[in-house]
Scaffold this motif. Structure first.
Motif: not given
Length: 246
Positions: A121-124, A168-177
């Motif tokens: 159910p969650t953007p990822y 991972l840090a870039a992904a975590a702090t960015g918009a969901p891909l």
């Protein structure tokens, strides 16, 4: 931003916690040592309370068929807890080429983890990384004796755990891909040659024997464990990493 790191006390997780805190984020490391049990869900609600993003770098304790149930249960538990907590972004660490090696139980398990996340159910975001430099000792140990190490010539494109952390840090702090990004080291090696390079750098007298049937990666055909043309290349070379370790 408040970020919970599942597996936040391990090799990658502990570095990720430090990196995200250095960027100014509030970070909660979650692992069995902090009272969180992914398999039962115990402690998850507390660990995810108020989190904007969850990064899951947890790993199965085995690489065999049991890993399928581990990733099925833990991904479902994490998604359910995230939905209860109102988490807006779920990030997982996966493996480059993971869906192209169905003959390996562990790779099928990680593919299952990805599929459960995609259907949740969650953007990822999915960060798919190549093998870590830090795991080379384990790879050598699988097929080694006192005098030789047997390795296949499977192409690999390994990378430093620190570079995985940066992705991972870039992904975590960015918009969901809403999809996956591949990250890989700067160089492609045949695994047997990588073994020779490693032993030489460590002045280890053992000989690497090329054996296309040896070890876990013997089951991998072609270059599926390399980043491919769309991968983001990390800056740290294996030779530089080996030199720094010396």
């Amino acid at each position: 931003m408040k970020i919970t790191v599942i597996g936040g006390t391990g090799l990658v997780g502990s570095q990720l916690v430090s990196a995200l805190r250095a960027l100014g984020h509030e970070v909660v490391p979650a692992s069995p040592s902090t009272g969180v049990d992914l398999l039962t869900g115990a402690g998850l609600d507390e660990a995810l309370a108020g989190a904007d993003t969850v990064v899951n770098v947890s790993n199965s304790p085995t690489f065999d068929e049991a890993s399928l149930e581990f990733f099925r249960a833990t991904m479902n538990n994490l998604l359910a807890a995230g939905e209860r907590a109102g988490v807006g972004h779920q990030v997982i660490l996966s493996i480059v080429g993971v869906d192209q090696v169905p003959q390996l139980d562990y790779y099928r398990a990680k593919t299952l983890q990805e599929e459960i996340l995609k259907q949740g159910p969650t953007p990822y975001s999915i960060v798919r990384a190549t093998q870590f430099f830090e795991f080379m000792d384990a790879v050598l140990s699988w097929t080694a004796d006192e005098n030789t190490v047997r390795l296949p010539s499977t192409p690999v494109q390994p990378m430093a755990a620190a570079d995985v952390v940066a992705a991972l840090a870039a992904a975590a702090t960015g918009a969901p891909l809403g999809g996956a990004v591949d990250v890989a080291g700067p160089d492609v090696f045949a695994l047997d040659e990588l073994g020779r390079l490693t032993l030489s750098a460590r002045q280890d007298p053992r000989t690497v024997v090329t054996d296309e049937q040896a070890g876990l990666f013997a089951a991998v055909e072609g270059d599926v464990l390399t980043g491919g043309p769309g991968a983001r290349l990390a800056p740290t070379s294996y030779k530089d990493w080996l030199g720094a370790k010396r």
